[in-house]
Design a protein around this motif. Structure first.
Motif, PDB file in Angstrom:
ATOM      1  N   PHE A 154       0.840  -1.195   0.000  1.00 26.31           N
ATOM      2  CA  PHE A 154       0.000   0.000   0.000  1.00 26.31           C
ATOM      3  C   PHE A 154       0.882   1.254   0.000  1.00 26.31           C
ATOM      4  O   PHE A 154       1.982   1.252   0.555  1.00 26.31           O
ATOM      5  CB  PHE A 154      -0.869   0.040   1.265  1.00 26.31           C
ATOM      6  N   TRP A 155       0.347   2.306  -0.577  1.00 28.14           N
ATOM      7  CA  TRP A 155       0.861   3.648  -0.351  1.00 28.14           C
ATOM      8  C   TRP A 155      -0.269   4.480   0.249  1.00 28.14           C
ATOM      9  O   TRP A 155      -1.390   4.522  -0.291  1.00 28.14           O
ATOM     10  CB  TRP A 155       1.343   4.305  -1.643  1.00 28.14           C
ATOM     11  N   TYR A 156       0.053   5.125   1.370  1.00 27.74           N
ATOM     12  CA  TYR A 156      -0.859   6.059   2.009  1.00 27.74           C
ATOM     13  C   TYR A 156      -0.268   7.466   1.885  1.00 27.74           C
ATOM     14  O   TYR A 156       0.945   7.651   1.842  1.00 27.74           O
ATOM     15  CB  TYR A 156      -1.033   5.727   3.494  1.00 27.74           C
ATOM     16  N   VAL A 157      -1.175   8.460   1.910  1.00 24.31           N
ATOM     17  CA  VAL A 157      -0.748   9.854   1.877  1.00 24.31           C
ATOM     18  C   VAL A 157      -1.372  10.590   3.056  1.00 24.31           C
ATOM     19  O   VAL A 157      -2.516  10.317   3.445  1.00 24.31           O
ATOM     20  CB  VAL A 157      -1.130  10.533   0.534  1.00 24.31           C
ATOM     21  N   GLN A 158      -0.588  11.474   3.648  1.00 23.41           N
ATOM     22  CA  GLN A 158      -1.072  12.291   4.768  1.00 23.41           C
ATOM     23  C   GLN A 158      -0.858  13.752   4.429  1.00 23.41           C
ATOM     24  O   GLN A 158       0.272  14.246   4.393  1.00 23.41           O
ATOM     25  CB  GLN A 158      -0.331  11.923   6.055  1.00 23.41           C
TER      26      GLN A 158
ATOM     27  N   HIS B 222       7.903   0.949  -5.548  1.00 17.40           N
ATOM     28  CA  HIS B 222       8.275   2.352  -5.668  1.00 17.40           C
ATOM     29  C   HIS B 222       7.113   3.188  -6.185  1.00 17.40           C
ATOM     30  O   HIS B 222       6.433   2.809  -7.146  1.00 17.40           O
ATOM     31  CB  HIS B 222       9.468   2.516  -6.617  1.00 17.40           C
ATOM     32  N   LEU B 223       6.930   4.362  -5.586  1.00 13.88           N
ATOM     33  CA  LEU B 223       5.860   5.275  -5.982  1.00 13.88           C
ATOM     34  C   LEU B 223       6.391   6.253  -7.021  1.00 13.88           C
ATOM     35  O   LEU B 223       7.471   6.828  -6.830  1.00 13.88           O
ATOM     36  CB  LEU B 223       5.346   6.032  -4.763  1.00 13.88           C
ATOM     37  N   GLU B 224       5.609   6.465  -8.093  1.00  9.08           N
ATOM     38  CA  GLU B 224       6.026   7.383  -9.153  1.00  9.08           C
ATOM     39  C   GLU B 224       4.868   8.263  -9.585  1.00  9.08           C
ATOM     40  O   GLU B 224       3.698   7.855  -9.529  1.00  9.08           O
ATOM     41  CB  GLU B 224       6.539   6.601 -10.375  1.00  9.08           C
ATOM     42  N   LYS B 225       5.243   9.475 -10.014  1.00  9.22           N
ATOM     43  CA  LYS B 225       4.278  10.356 -10.662  1.00  9.22           C
ATOM     44  C   LYS B 225       5.024  11.164 -11.706  1.00  9.22           C
ATOM     45  O   LYS B 225       6.092  11.707 -11.418  1.00  9.22           O
ATOM     46  CB  LYS B 225       3.573  11.275  -9.672  1.00  9.22           C
ATOM     47  N   GLY B 226       4.430  11.276 -12.865  1.00 11.00           N
ATOM     48  CA  GLY B 226       5.133  11.906 -13.971  1.00 11.00           C
ATOM     49  C   GLY B 226       5.271  13.410 -13.867  1.00 11.00           C
ATOM     50  O   GLY B 226       6.246  13.984 -14.353  1.00 11.00           O
ATOM     51  N   SER B 227       4.311  14.059 -13.208  1.00  8.76           N
ATOM     52  CA  SER B 227       4.312  15.517 -13.162  1.00  8.76           C
ATOM     53  C   SER B 227       3.624  15.960 -11.876  1.00  8.76           C
ATOM     54  O   SER B 227       2.394  15.937 -11.788  1.00  8.76           O
ATOM     55  CB  SER B 227       3.580  16.083 -14.385  1.00  8.76           C
ATOM     56  N   VAL B 228       4.420  16.329 -10.884  1.00 10.30           N
ATOM     57  CA  VAL B 228       3.828  16.655  -9.582  1.00 10.30           C
ATOM     58  C   VAL B 228       3.259  18.075  -9.572  1.00 10.30           C
ATOM     59  O   VAL B 228       3.686  18.947 -10.334  1.00 10.30           O
ATOM     60  CB  VAL B 228       4.855  16.498  -8.439  1.00 10.30           C
ATOM     61  N   GLN B 229       2.288  18.261  -8.685  1.00 11.33           N
ATOM     62  CA  GLN B 229       1.660  19.567  -8.495  1.00 11.33           C
ATOM     63  C   GLN B 229       1.884  20.026  -7.054  1.00 11.33           C
ATOM     64  O   GLN B 229       2.181  19.211  -6.167  1.00 11.33           O
ATOM     65  CB  GLN B 229       0.158  19.465  -8.777  1.00 11.33           C
ATOM     66  N   VAL B 230       1.686  21.310  -6.836  1.00 14.76           N
ATOM     67  CA  VAL B 230       1.835  21.853  -5.481  1.00 14.76           C
ATOM     68  C   VAL B 230       0.921  21.116  -4.507  1.00 14.76           C
ATOM     69  O   VAL B 230       1.288  20.853  -3.353  1.00 14.76           O
ATOM     70  CB  VAL B 230       1.552  23.363  -5.470  1.00 14.76           C
ATOM     71  N   SER B 231      -0.250  20.733  -4.979  1.00 12.57           N
ATOM     72  CA  SER B 231      -1.228  20.046  -4.123  1.00 12.57           C
ATOM     73  C   SER B 231      -0.794  18.633  -3.727  1.00 12.57           C
ATOM     74  O   SER B 231      -1.436  18.002  -2.876  1.00 12.57           O
ATOM     75  CB  SER B 231      -2.580  19.971  -4.822  1.00 12.57           C
TER      76      SER B 231
ATOM     77  N   SER C 263       8.507  12.962   3.344  1.00 14.03           N
ATOM     78  CA  SER C 263       7.860  14.257   3.173  1.00 14.03           C
ATOM     79  C   SER C 263       8.201  14.829   1.800  1.00 14.03           C
ATOM     80  O   SER C 263       9.371  14.907   1.424  1.00 14.03           O
ATOM     81  CB  SER C 263       8.328  15.217   4.270  1.00 14.03           C
ATOM     82  N   LEU C 264       7.170  15.226   1.077  1.00 12.14           N
ATOM     83  CA  LEU C 264       7.339  15.823  -0.256  1.00 12.14           C
ATOM     84  C   LEU C 264       6.827  17.254  -0.231  1.00 12.14           C
ATOM     85  O   LEU C 264       5.700  17.504   0.203  1.00 12.14           O
ATOM     86  CB  LEU C 264       6.559  15.025  -1.301  1.00 12.14           C
ATOM     87  N   THR C 265       7.654  18.173  -0.692  1.00 12.99           N
ATOM     88  CA  THR C 265       7.235  19.556  -0.895  1.00 12.99           C
ATOM     89  C   THR C 265       7.417  19.890  -2.362  1.00 12.99           C
ATOM     90  O   THR C 265       8.502  19.694  -2.914  1.00 12.99           O
ATOM     91  CB  THR C 265       8.055  20.523  -0.038  1.00 12.99           C
ATOM     92  N   VAL C 266       6.349  20.393  -2.981  1.00 13.68           N
ATOM     93  CA  VAL C 266       6.409  20.798  -4.381  1.00 13.68           C
ATOM     94  C   VAL C 266       6.306  22.318  -4.436  1.00 13.68           C
ATOM     95  O   VAL C 266       5.355  22.903  -3.895  1.00 13.68           O
ATOM     96  CB  VAL C 266       5.267  20.162  -5.198  1.00 13.68           C
ATOM     97  N   ILE C 267       7.294  22.930  -5.067  1.00 12.64           N
ATOM     98  CA  ILE C 267       7.315  24.396  -5.134  1.00 12.64           C
ATOM     99  C   ILE C 267       6.916  24.863  -6.534  1.00 12.64           C
ATOM    100  O   ILE C 267       7.244  24.210  -7.522  1.00 12.64           O
ATOM    101  CB  ILE C 267       8.690  24.947  -4.734  1.00 12.64           C
TER     102      ILE C 267
END
Lengths: 113, 117
Positions: free
Chosen positions: A34-38, A74-83, A108-112
Motif C-alpha cells: 500500500f501507499w498512504y498519503v497524509q 516504488h511510488l512514481e508520478k510523472g508531473s507533480v503539483q503543489v497540491s 515528506s514531499l514539498t512541491v514548489i
C-alpha cells in the motif's frame, strides 16, 4: 520480522517534475502493499494498493508496481503539483500478521511552484 | 464513505492525569487500531482489537490500555500521562475478508495531537 524501508526525506521538487519515492519490503509471507498519503493536519488516506506480484496500483496520477523479484513497490508520478505536497507512507500487510500493517517511516514531499 | 472520527483534534494534559482518547467508526468494521505517530519513527501500533471486548497488544503498549465495549467505538486510555506520551494519535478501522486476510485497507481518523505538560 516483516518490515518496510522507504526513502529518506524530505524531498523538494519543482512543479511538473518527475517523482520517485523508493520502498522496499521484507516479508515472510506473501504481502499486500500500500501507499498512504497524509496531507498537513489530516489522517492517512489510502493512495493505491497492489495485492499480487506485477500488479500496478494507480490513483490521481500516481503509480506503483509490485515487484516480487526486487521486493519493491516504488511510488512514481510523472508531473507533480503543489497540491501533492504531503507525507507518503509505504505499508505492507500479510496473512501471517492478520490485518496488522507495517508502515515505513514516511517521506515528506514539498512541491514548489 | 467510511468515516472514522476521533473525539478531539488537539488535547493538552498535565503529567499524571488520566487521559481518554475516543474513536468511532460508522461502517461496522470488525477491526480497530490505535497508532502513535512521531517524527522519524513513522506509525507505531499501540493496541488493536478484532471484536468487541477483545484486545491485542501492538508494538508499544506500555503505559496504555484500551477498551472496546461496542463494535463502533475503541478507546485509548493513558492511565497516568507522561511527557514522553506527547504525540499524534491515529485511530484506524478495517474489515476482515475471510480467505483474503492481509489485504484489507485501513481507514484512518484525522488524528489527535496530544501534548502532556
Amino acid at each position: 520480522g516483516d518490515s518496510v524501508t522507504q526513502m529518506e526525506g524530505p524531498v523538494t521538487l519543482s512543479e511538473e517534475a518527475f517523482l520517485t519515492i523508493n520502498c522496499t519490503y521484507t516479508a515472510t509471507g506473501y504481502p499486500s502493499l500500500f501507499w498512504y498519503v497524509q496531507y498537513p493536519g489530516e489522517g492517512l488516506q489510502l493512495l493505491l494498493k497492489a495485492t499480487k506480484a506485477d500488479d500496478k496500483g494507480s490513483n490521481k496520477g500516481f503509480e506503483a508496481t509490485y515487484r516480487k523479484e526486487t521486493t519493491s513497490f516504488h511510488l512514481e508520478k510523472g508531473s507533480v503539483q503543489v497540491s501533492d505536497s504531503a507525507v507518503y507512507f509505504c505499508a505492507l500487510s500479510t496473512i501471517d500478521t492478520g490485518n496488522q500493517f507495517y508502515f515505513g517511516t514516511g517521506t515528506s514531499l514539498t512541491v514548489i511552484p | 464513505d467510511v468515516k472514522v472520527t476521533q473525539s478531539s483534534r488537539y488535547l493538552v494534559k498535565r503529567t499524571g492525569e488520566k487521559v481518554f482518547l475516543e474513536c468511532v467508526q460508522d461502517m461496522d468494521h470488525e477491526n480497530m487500531f490505535w497508532y502513535r505517530q512521531d517524527p522519524g519513527l513513522g506509525l507505531r501500533l499501540i493496541y488493536f482489537s478484532y471484536d468487541v471486548k477483545m484486545k491485542e497488544k501492538g508494538d508499544i503498549p506500555e503505559g496504555y490500555s484500551v477498551s472496546r465495549e461496542k463494535k463502533e467505538r475503541f478507546s485509548l486510555i493513558l492511565e497516568s500521562a507522561s511527557t514522553n506520551q506527547t504525540s499524534m494519535y491515529l485511530c484506524a478501522s478495517s474489515i476482515t475478508a475471510p480467505g483474503l486476510a492481509g489485504w484489507d485497507e485501513q481507514f484512518f481518523g484525522p488524528g489527535t495531537r496530544l501534548t502532556v505538560l
